[in-house]
Design a protein around this motif. Sequence first.
Motif, PDB file in Angstrom:
ATOM      1  N   MET A  25       0.840  -1.198   0.000  1.00  0.00           N
ATOM      2  CA  MET A  25       0.000   0.000   0.000  1.00  0.00           C
ATOM      3  C   MET A  25       0.882   1.258   0.000  1.00  0.00           C
ATOM      4  O   MET A  25       0.650   2.196  -0.765  1.00  0.00           O
ATOM      5  CB  MET A  25      -0.914  -0.031   1.231  1.00  0.00           C
ATOM      6  N   LEU A  26       1.916   1.254   0.824  1.00  0.00           N
ATOM      7  CA  LEU A  26       2.806   2.413   0.912  1.00  0.00           C
ATOM      8  C   LEU A  26       3.658   2.566  -0.350  1.00  0.00           C
ATOM      9  O   LEU A  26       3.872   3.683  -0.830  1.00  0.00           O
ATOM     10  CB  LEU A  26       3.698   2.295   2.143  1.00  0.00           C
ATOM     11  N   MET A  27       4.129   1.445  -0.884  1.00  0.00           N
ATOM     12  CA  MET A  27       4.921   1.511  -2.111  1.00  0.00           C
ATOM     13  C   MET A  27       4.085   2.075  -3.256  1.00  0.00           C
ATOM     14  O   MET A  27       4.551   2.939  -4.002  1.00  0.00           O
ATOM     15  CB  MET A  27       5.460   0.126  -2.475  1.00  0.00           C
ATOM     16  N   SER A  55       2.341   9.030  -6.140  1.00  0.00           N
ATOM     17  CA  SER A  55       2.655  10.421  -5.792  1.00  0.00           C
ATOM     18  C   SER A  55       3.899  10.945  -6.491  1.00  0.00           C
ATOM     19  O   SER A  55       4.318  12.073  -6.246  1.00  0.00           O
ATOM     20  CB  SER A  55       2.843  10.551  -4.278  1.00  0.00           C
ATOM     21  N   GLY A  56       4.513  10.104  -7.309  1.00  0.00           N
ATOM     22  CA  GLY A  56       5.713  10.545  -8.016  1.00  0.00           C
ATOM     23  C   GLY A  56       6.953  10.540  -7.153  1.00  0.00           C
ATOM     24  O   GLY A  56       7.893  11.300  -7.397  1.00  0.00           O
ATOM     25  N   ALA A  58       9.349   4.613  -2.375  1.00  0.00           N
ATOM     26  CA  ALA A  58       8.901   3.226  -2.543  1.00  0.00           C
ATOM     27  C   ALA A  58      10.069   2.270  -2.326  1.00  0.00           C
ATOM     28  O   ALA A  58       9.890   1.190  -1.732  1.00  0.00           O
ATOM     29  CB  ALA A  58       8.286   3.028  -3.919  1.00  0.00           C
ATOM     30  N   GLU A  59      11.245   2.651  -2.773  1.00  0.00           N
ATOM     31  CA  GLU A  59      12.428   1.813  -2.561  1.00  0.00           C
ATOM     32  C   GLU A  59      12.753   1.702  -1.070  1.00  0.00           C
ATOM     33  O   GLU A  59      13.127   0.628  -0.588  1.00  0.00           O
ATOM     34  CB  GLU A  59      13.629   2.383  -3.303  1.00  0.00           C
ATOM     35  N   ILE A  60      12.589   2.796  -0.341  1.00  0.00           N
ATOM     36  CA  ILE A  60      12.821   2.774   1.110  1.00  0.00           C
ATOM     37  C   ILE A  60      11.846   1.806   1.775  1.00  0.00           C
ATOM     38  O   ILE A  60      12.233   1.012   2.632  1.00  0.00           O
ATOM     39  CB  ILE A  60      12.694   4.202   1.698  1.00  0.00           C
ATOM     40  N   VAL A 106       8.561   1.226 -10.115  1.00  0.00           N
ATOM     41  CA  VAL A 106       9.480   2.182  -9.489  1.00  0.00           C
ATOM     42  C   VAL A 106      10.705   2.362 -10.380  1.00  0.00           C
ATOM     43  O   VAL A 106      11.102   3.484 -10.707  1.00  0.00           O
ATOM     44  CB  VAL A 106       9.897   1.696  -8.074  1.00  0.00           C
ATOM     45  N   TYR A 107      11.302   1.241 -10.758  1.00  0.00           N
ATOM     46  CA  TYR A 107      12.505   1.316 -11.583  1.00  0.00           C
ATOM     47  C   TYR A 107      12.204   1.894 -12.956  1.00  0.00           C
ATOM     48  O   TYR A 107      13.022   2.641 -13.511  1.00  0.00           O
ATOM     49  CB  TYR A 107      13.166  -0.052 -11.684  1.00  0.00           C
TER      50      TYR A 107
END
Length: 168
Positions: free
Chosen positions: A95-97, A103-104, A109-111, A134-135
């Motif tokens: 959900m957070l990723m 949100s750009g 997301a990596e964190i 993400v990548y």
Amino acid sequence: AKLVWNEMKNSAVKPTAVSYAVMIDCAIADSDMKYAQELLDIMHSQGEHPSAITFNAMLRACIAQNSEESLIQAINILDKMELANLVPVTDTFNMLMSAAVFSGEPSLAEIVYTKLLTMGQHPNGYTYTTLIKVYAKQGKLSEAVTAFENLSKDPHALIDIAAYNAMV
């Protein structure tokens, strides 16, 4: 709710984790994240431990604000969960990723992905698909390919059409 809350505190009745959870939910419903965070901090300082449900409510409320600041606040909440010996489920990390990607803020997301791994959770297909996105947003093609390869090898995850679409 605040009136009853103040009456309870003035009558020397000590709030429980459930009392705090109800008030945090009320603060979230009023879109008062500052007060919700305040209550969470007070709760923690008084030795009451929030449940995963309370933390997840806070996380969802942070995500709903849809800002870099609120996403960073959500990551801080993950840290508080870890301090409380509560490990979020993979779906919470997902959900957070997703919120970070939407949100750009792909670096956030990596964190979150790194936290998922360090907190002992297993990524699933959705996690890997989000990581591929993400990548892609960062122009890191080789990392996206590696994420897809890791997905194909992971016994906890299944490749689906969303993963293939993300690779395309």
